[in-house]
Design an enzyme around this catalytic site. Structure first.
Site, PDB file in Angstrom:
ATOM      1  N   TYR A 119      -2.715  68.386  36.733  1.00 44.84           N
ATOM      2  CA  TYR A 119      -1.785  69.422  36.139  1.00 44.84           C
ATOM      3  C   TYR A 119      -1.601  70.429  37.031  1.00 44.84           C
ATOM      4  O   TYR A 119      -2.601  71.132  37.545  1.00 44.84           O
ATOM      5  CB  TYR A 119      -2.131  69.815  34.873  1.00 44.84           C
ATOM      6  N   TYR A 139       8.918  71.358  36.042  1.00 45.29           N
ATOM      7  CA  TYR A 139       7.938  71.785  35.157  1.00 45.29           C
ATOM      8  C   TYR A 139       8.149  71.563  33.729  1.00 45.29           C
ATOM      9  O   TYR A 139       8.893  72.237  33.283  1.00 45.29           O
ATOM     10  CB  TYR A 139       7.625  73.063  35.642  1.00 45.29           C
TER      11      TYR A 139
END
Lengths: 393, 139
Positions: free
Chosen positions: A297, A347
Site C-alpha cells: 500500500y 489512488y
C-alpha cells in the site's frame, strides 16, 4: 499476541475461496459520473470477466466510506436478493479486508458469490476530506487535528521523518519507490501517470508538501471504480478465469489505535501492519520469501518502505536500502507495485492493488512477473488495516 | 486574552467526557496527563473514567517538558485556518513522563528544529473556552 490463532479454523478459508473476476473503469481526474453509477458498472465488468451473472450474486462487501448503499447497487445490478453484506471501515486499510470478509462468508455458507468494490470520486481537490475540516473536532481526531495535524501527508510524514532519523532512511530511498511505481505505470494503459517519466533528479526537485515529504512522495487522488468477484473454489472450477486463491488473509488494528496518528502504539512506533502481518503469516503456509512480487500500500512512498519491514521482507530499518539497485522493480528480487500503485496508476484506497495481485496470479499483468504463483497485497499502515496472500492453483 | 482565530479553526470538543479534564487543565495553563492510581502508569490517549470499574484513574499535572520525537513542516496546500502560520511546524513530543503528544511549535523556525531537541509547553488561548497546549524550545 494472537497466540490463540487456530490454524485448523483458518483452513476452512485457506485456498477454498478464490477471486474469479475483476473489473474497473478507466481512471480519471474527473470521471463525470456519480459513484452510484460507476460502482455498478465496475461490478458488472467483474462479473463479465468471471462469466457470472448478477443473479449469481448473493453477497456484497464494500467500503464504509462509500456514500452508496448495498441494496441500491444490488437493484441496479439486477441481483435477485442479498443474503449477506458488510462494510469495512478505515479507507486505506480496507481493501484486503473486503476479500477476507467475503471469504469468511463463503467459507461458512452465509453467501456463495460475493462482489467487493470500491468506487470513489476524489480527483477534485475540493473533495478531499481534510480540506473540509471546520466542525468542532471530536473523539480521536481531537488528539491531533486541533494542532493542524490532519493532512494524511503530515500524519504519515511524522512516521517517515522518525524513520529517517532512526535508521538513516533517505529521500533517495523514498525516490526509489516513486520511480519503481512510475516505471511500472508506463506499461499499464490505464495508469494515470503513463508516459510521464520520473527520474531521481526530478523526484528530488519536487516541491515540499509536508517536510520531509515532497510532491512525488504523494499518491494521485483519482476518480475510479473497481470490483472483484469472490466465490468458492468448487464454483470457481466451472468458471472461465484462472482462479486467484485466497491463501491467507488478515485484518488487525493493533493496540491503542488512533486513526493514522497512533504514535503511542508501541515504544518504537510499530505500525498496525506489524500486527496484521503477524496474523497473516501465522495463517499462511507461504512466507515472505515465497512472494514473487508484492503490492504494498502506497498512499505515500515511506509506507512502502515500512511495509516491506512490517511484512517481513527485511528487518526494521532496512526498508530504505532494500529499495536500492532495482530490487523492487520488474526483474528485481521483489517487484513492488507492478501496476504503478497508488503513486502512479491511481489512488483508490488500494483496491487497484487487489486487481493487480489477481492479474499477476493469472499471468495477465502489464508487468508480468515470470511464474508468479504467489503475491502479497497489503493495506495502509497507520490505520486499522488488512492484507491478503493470493496464490495460483 | 483570546486572539481572533480563523472561523474554520478545527477547535476540539472540550466537553468530551474523557478529554474534559485535559482541556480544563489547558485553560488553566496546566498540562495534564491521566494516571492509573493502582500502577502509576500514565495513559495517553486517556481512558474513560469507568475503565476497569472506575476509580483507578486520576489526572495529574506534569512538568510540561519533553523532547522532539518527530516533526513535519506543513506547506501549501494547507488548512485555511493555518494559512498565516505557514510553514507550520507540527511535532510529536515525547514527554519526560513518557507519553507522546501531538502539538505545534512557536518561537522556532524549521531550521532550528532537531530530533531530541528539548522543549517546554506553552499555551495558546484560542477562544474563551479553548486553550491549546503548544511547544517552544526549552533554551
Amino acid at each position: 499476541m494472537s497466540a490463540t490463532i487456530d490454524a485448523d479454523l483458518f483452513r476452512r478459508i485457506q485456498d477454498r475461496v478464490a477471486i474469479v473476476g475483476i473489473g474497473h473503469l478507466p481512471f480519471a481526474k474527473d470521471i463525470g459520473r456519480p459513484i452510484s453509477d460507476t460502482a455498478v458498472e465496475a461490478i458488472q465488468l467483474a462479473l463479465d470477466d468471471a462469466g457470472l451473472e448478477a443473479e449469481d450474486v448473493d453477497g456484497m462487501c464494500m467500503f464504509e466510506m462509500e456514500s452508496t448503499h448495498e441494496v441500491s447497487i444490488a437493484r441496479r445490478l439486477g441481483v435477485d436478493g442479498l443474503r449477506w453484506w458488510s462494510k469495512i471501515s478505515y479507507g486505506g486499510g480496507a481493501a484486503a479486508a473486503t476479500i477476507m470478509q467475503a471469504a469468511a462468508a463463503i467459507a461458512t455458507g452465509l453467501a456463495s458469490t460475493v462482489v467487493c468494490h470500491r468506487a470513489r470520486n476524489r480527483g477534485s481537490a475540493a473533495s478531499r476530506p481534510w480540506a473540509k475540516e471546520k466542525e468542532i473536532v471530536r473523539d480521536d481526531k481531537a488528539l491531533h487535528t486541533p494542532w493542524g495535524l490532519i493532512r494524511p501527508v503530515d500524519v504519515i510524514g511524522m512516521w517517515a521523518h522518525r524513520h529517517m532519523h532512526e535508521y538513516g532512511t533517505t529521500r533517495e530511498h523514498f525516490g526509489n519507490v516513486a520511480i519503481a511505481a512510475r516505471k511500472h505505470a508506463h506499461a499499464n494503459p490505464y495508469a494515470m501517470m503513463r508516459g510521464r517519466p520520473l527520474d531521481m533528479e526530478t523526484y528530488l526537485a519536487g516541491r515540499v508538501i509536508g517536510y520531509p515529504l515532497h510532491l512525488y512522495d504523494c499518491c494521485l487522488e483519482t476518480d475510479g471504480a473497481l470490483a472483484c468477484v469472490v466465490t468458492s473454489v468448487e464454483r470457481a472450477r466451472d468458471l472461465r478465469q484462472k482462479m486467484a486463491l485466497v491463501h491467507s488473509v488478515a485484518q488487525a488494528s493493533g493496540p491503542n489505535p488512533v486513526h493514522l496518528a497512533n504514535y503511542n502504539n508501541t515504544p518504537d512506533m510499530v505500525t498496525t501492519s506489524v500486527f496484521c502481518a503477524d496474523l497473516l503469516w501465522r495463517r499462511s503456509q507461504l512466507q515472505p520469501k515465497d512472494m514473487k512480487c508484492a503490492q504494498i500500500y502506497d498512499a505515500f512512498t515511506p509506507l512502502v518502505i515500512t511495509g516491506l519491514e512490517d511484512y517481513g521482507f527485511c528487518k526494521r530499518g532496512e526498508g530504505g536500502p532494500f529499495t536500492e539497485g532495482g530490487r523492487i522493480e520488474l526483474g528485481g528480487e521483489l517487484p513492488v507495485l507492478t501496476s504503478g500503485g497508488g503513486l502512479s496508476e491511481a489512488y483508490v484506497h488500494g483496491f487497484n492493488l487487489i486487481l493487480e495481485g489477481v492479474r499477476q496470479i493469472r499471468g495477465t499483468s502489464y508487468n508480468q512477473v515470470p511464474e508468479c504463483d504467489a503475491t502479497l497485497v497489503t493495506g495502509a499502515s497507520g490505520v486499522a488495516t488488512s492484507a491478503v496472500v493470493l496464490r495460483g492453483e | 486574552m483570546s486572539m481572533a482565530i480563523h472561523p474554520e479553526f478545527p477547535l476540539p470538543d472540550v466537553d468530551d467526557p474523557v478529554m474534559r479534564p485535559f482541556w480544563e487543565g489547558a485553560r488553566r495553563h496546566q498540562l495534564l496527563q491521566q494516571r492509573d492510581r493502582l500502577t502509576g502508569a500514565l495513559h495517553w490517549p486517556p481512558k474513560p473514567l469507568y475503565w476497569k470499574g472506575g476509580e483507578r484513574l486520576e489526572w495529574i499535572e506534569v512538568a510540561g517538558r519533553g523532547e522532539v520525537y518527530t516533526y513535519v513542516v506543513g506547506h501549501e496546500p494547507f488548512l485555511p485556518a493555518f494559512q498565516d502560520r505557514l510553514p507550520h511546524i507540527m511535532v510529536v513530543i515525547q514527554l519526560d513522563e513518557g507519553a507522546r503528544i501531538v502539538g505545534y511549535m512557536q518561537n522556532c523556525t524549521p531550521e532550528q528544529m532537531a530530533f531530541g531537541m528539548r522543549v517546554r509547553v506553552a499555551f495558546e488561548d484560542l477562544t474563551e473556552r479553548v486553550t491549546l497546549p503548544i511547544w517552544e524550545p526549552d533554551a
